[in-house]
Design an enzyme around this catalytic site. Sequence first.
Site, PDB file in Angstrom:
ATOM      1  N   ASP A  76       0.869  -1.166   0.000  1.00 49.67           N
ATOM      2  CA  ASP A  76       0.000   0.000   0.000  1.00 49.67           C
ATOM      3  C   ASP A  76       0.913   1.225   0.000  1.00 49.67           C
ATOM      4  OD1 ASP A  76      -2.138   1.639  -0.018  1.00 49.67           O
ATOM      5  OD2 ASP A  76      -2.804   1.213   2.026  1.00 49.67           O
ATOM      6  N   SER A  77       0.365   2.314  -0.534  1.00 46.05           N
ATOM      7  CA  SER A  77       1.192   3.491  -0.784  1.00 46.05           C
ATOM      8  C   SER A  77       1.410   4.347   0.452  1.00 46.05           C
ATOM      9  CB  SER A  77       0.514   4.350  -1.847  1.00 46.05           C
ATOM     10  OG  SER A  77      -0.783   4.724  -1.387  1.00 46.05           O
TER      11      SER A  77
ATOM     12  N   PHE B 236      -3.445   5.895   3.329  1.00 45.27           N
ATOM     13  CA  PHE B 236      -4.293   5.639   4.491  1.00 45.27           C
ATOM     14  C   PHE B 236      -3.550   5.878   5.798  1.00 45.27           C
ATOM     15  CE2 PHE B 236      -6.079   2.767   7.739  1.00 45.27           C
ATOM     16  CZ  PHE B 236      -7.366   3.293   7.815  1.00 45.27           C
TER      17      PHE B 236
ATOM     18  N   GLN C 111     -11.658   6.641  -4.720  1.00 44.11           N
ATOM     19  CA  GLN C 111     -12.214   7.200  -3.487  1.00 44.11           C
ATOM     20  C   GLN C 111     -13.670   7.621  -3.738  1.00 44.11           C
ATOM     21  OE1 GLN C 111     -10.963   7.202  -0.499  1.00 44.11           O
ATOM     22  NE2 GLN C 111      -8.851   6.538  -0.901  1.00 44.11           N
TER      23      GLN C 111
ATOM     24  N   ASP D  70      -7.775  -7.337   2.128  1.00 45.71           N
ATOM     25  CA  ASP D  70      -6.708  -7.375   3.139  1.00 45.71           C
ATOM     26  C   ASP D  70      -7.251  -6.736   4.395  1.00 45.71           C
ATOM     27  OD1 ASP D  70      -6.396  -4.413   2.262  1.00 45.71           O
ATOM     28  OD2 ASP D  70      -5.116  -4.609   4.017  1.00 45.71           O
TER      29      ASP D  70
ATOM     30  N   CYS E  63     -11.296 -26.900  10.797  1.00 43.68           N
ATOM     31  CA  CYS E  63     -10.134 -26.157  10.309  1.00 43.68           C
ATOM     32  C   CYS E  63      -8.910 -27.064  10.285  1.00 43.68           C
ATOM     33  CB  CYS E  63      -9.887 -24.952  11.224  1.00 43.68           C
ATOM     34  SG  CYS E  63      -8.451 -23.983  10.751  1.00 43.68           S
TER      35      CYS E  63
ATOM     36  N   CYS F  29      -5.704 -25.910  10.217  1.00 42.49           N
ATOM     37  CA  CYS F  29      -4.485 -25.155  10.541  1.00 42.49           C
ATOM     38  C   CYS F  29      -3.698 -25.857  11.651  1.00 42.49           C
ATOM     39  CB  CYS F  29      -4.816 -23.712  10.936  1.00 42.49           C
ATOM     40  SG  CYS F  29      -5.383 -23.490  12.631  1.00 42.49           S
TER      41      CYS F  29
ATOM     42  N   CYS G  64      -5.416 -25.811  15.073  1.00 43.70           N
ATOM     43  CA  CYS G  64      -6.584 -26.682  15.236  1.00 43.70           C
ATOM     44  C   CYS G  64      -6.219 -28.159  15.156  1.00 43.70           C
ATOM     45  CB  CYS G  64      -7.653 -26.327  14.197  1.00 43.70           C
ATOM     46  SG  CYS G  64      -8.435 -24.732  14.577  1.00 43.70           S
TER      47      CYS G  64
ATOM     48  N   HIS H 245      -4.605 -19.423  13.152  1.00 37.94           N
ATOM     49  CA  HIS H 245      -5.982 -19.857  12.879  1.00 37.94           C
ATOM     50  C   HIS H 245      -6.766 -18.802  12.107  1.00 37.94           C
ATOM     51  CE1 HIS H 245      -9.909 -21.566  13.143  1.00 37.94           C
ATOM     52  NE2 HIS H 245     -10.328 -20.391  13.587  1.00 37.94           N
TER      53      HIS H 245
END
Lengths: 383, 383
Positions: free
Chosen positions: B89-90, B93, B188, B265, B303, B305, B308, B334
């Site tokens: 990301d630039s 934000f 935007q 994300d 799950c 993972c 789990c 998880h």
Amino acid sequence: MKFHVVASDGFARAGEMVLSHGVVHTPVFMPVGTQATVKTLSPQELLEAKAEIILSNAYHLYLRPGIDLIRAAGGIHRFMGWEKPVLTDSGGFQVFSLAKLRKITDEGARFQSHIDGSYHFLTPERVMEIESAIGADIVMAFDQCVAADASYAEVFDALKRTTLWAKRSKEAFEKVGQSYQTLFGIVQGGIFEDLRRLSVEEIVGVGFEGYAIGGLSVGETKQDMYRMLNVLNSVLPFDKPRYLMGVGVPEDILYGIELGVDMFDCVFPTRAARNALVFTHDGRLNLRNKALEYDFRPIDEECDCYACKNFTRAYIRHLHRSGEILGLRLASIHNVTFLIRLAQRAREAILEGNFAEFKRTFLSRYQQGAFLHMMEGEVSSGK
Amino acid sequence: MKFHVVASDGFARAGEMVLSHGVVHTPVFMPVGTQATVKTLSPQELLEAKAEIILSNAYHLYLRPGIDLIRAAGGIHRFMGWEKPVLTDSGGFQVFSLAKLRKITDEGARFQSHIDGSYHFLTPERVMEIESAIGADIVMAFDQCVAADASYAEVFDALKRTTLWAKRSKEAFEKVGQSYQTLFGIVQGGIFEDLRRLSVEEIVGVGFEGYAIGGLSVGETKQDMYRMLNVLNSVLPFDKPRYLMGVGVPEDILYGIELGVDMFDCVFPTRAARNALVFTHDGRLNLRNKALEYDFRPIDEECDCYACKNFTRAYIRHLHRSGEILGLRLASIHNVTFLIRLAQRAREAILEGNFAEFKRTFLSRYQQGAFLHMMEGEVSSGK
């Protein structure tokens, strides 16, 4: 438990200990998982570091999460997802070092929890119940520790009480211990040679499957520690494993091995790692050091741990400076691996009959490197 | 970069994005590694979670450790030991949400670092240099964010400036971007339909390889978010990837996919995990809940993972209560795995033409479970 000395080289010994959850090759470094987890590491990472046995602590687990839960979970191995051997310390040291308002009598230790101030009373009998519920392969008798600067009389008192508690621990263990568990005794005696001899005589008189050396690495000088190890080496039974409690820096491990010690544990490698301090063959290194900013080498070029195979000092330094948990993890993986490998390589050297040479070579480079790192640190701190 | 929509089901799309460091199958959830590490996780664990792309952040890396170091390390992939695709990301934000004393003009953004208060000035040109040095596969144009409650006039201003900066970002990227990198634009327009349409018109007019939806998930209502996604879906080009920035809870991901979004994300899954909050198919679960004390089930029985497959809720609860880092790690593994799998399963459903059914079934159970967990929490909080 079965233990036998496979080979010896001077006083140094290579041994094999068969426990219910696996075989432990000695000398061995045991990472410490006080609260049923070796801080920052997963069981998978401990396997990758080739840990053969880890340590946990009856005092801590008794206070939190409590032994009812660990019993219900099926014991500590299943609770924490670690299938290899575990040793639990009895909590004698933690009552001494962590608990508040403790009052020790022959009957037991009354104290306040360091977590919530609640009142507790531990006796040798109660500790054996706790360690049975936790279910470690090796359980330690309940002992009394004293400070490094304790007087002869104080040390003598604690020694006599430790013997009394050792007898009661053994009797209780015979009733409540699980059939696959093994009980070790703990020798006290501070830094007084005659008291160390007396304690060994009494504790060996009670009779255990292994003997731990308590009350060292608690603030005494290195010289005093080595002097005691020398005495103990001459009087501890040859055919039982010997465990030096709380020792976990390379130089002490090598001196311990030289003086007949088989097992070591310490929180230092993981605690130091969380403070960005790592072992290398060239001495200790502070990963926050400005001199490492553009250092794209691994922590230690000869190390085969996950951190050293995949990441640079520059990156791990960035993680530590940025407060990122992966930084704590990588340093911890490295330090634990480093001590486990050190004991393994010492074992190989013993088997090959050149332990003295191995120790000399390792320490010469380690101590020279430590000096150089110190100089670098001085230079860089001026930047 | 090559992108094509493999299949669609309603507005939902299954796509394939070929980047220089690997192929990304969309819809995709991208774990966030703000400071060149996905908090608490190793690259190995991200691979095991089947992450295909991760996100990092130009603002953060520019401030610490600085782009000179990342350039010297050979770019972010080598710096952090992650060989698969990365998106940066630039920082638009972050300038809005983290920096202090910021002053935005058409020229750029002047602000004080949130780390040390140092002064900085970022322009679209400078940000392109930074993102080129970092070397991510996908780089974002520099944009201006405004708050969720900004007025129409404020949103309009930021929109126009974002268009101006998009043009300058593109021109600068053509000069300084690396040949393997791809530039995405950011739309935007706040929660105003006409401004969203205008922004798409202008940003698509500049022309990018992919389009991100900025300025949502910043505090507006869900209704407003979905309303905007509906508008955007109708005007964004079909043949380019669409990336909804900052979205990372299951319900929003599924609504986003339904409305034509390909990429997501969010820091939420890792941040929530560090606060003991985990996703399950039956809703969110707080691992500190007393009701889990003797719960020997995994976090989520469906799950796959590492957490789990190997650990119980009771154990992970103990770790969180004891302040142990392994607890943060297991919950993070998880949650990240859960969102990655959710997007993967959504993709399978799209390929099979039953996305609507998949979404309905998932959300019905998830929301019903959330209600039950809430009731359990109320009961247990009385204990």
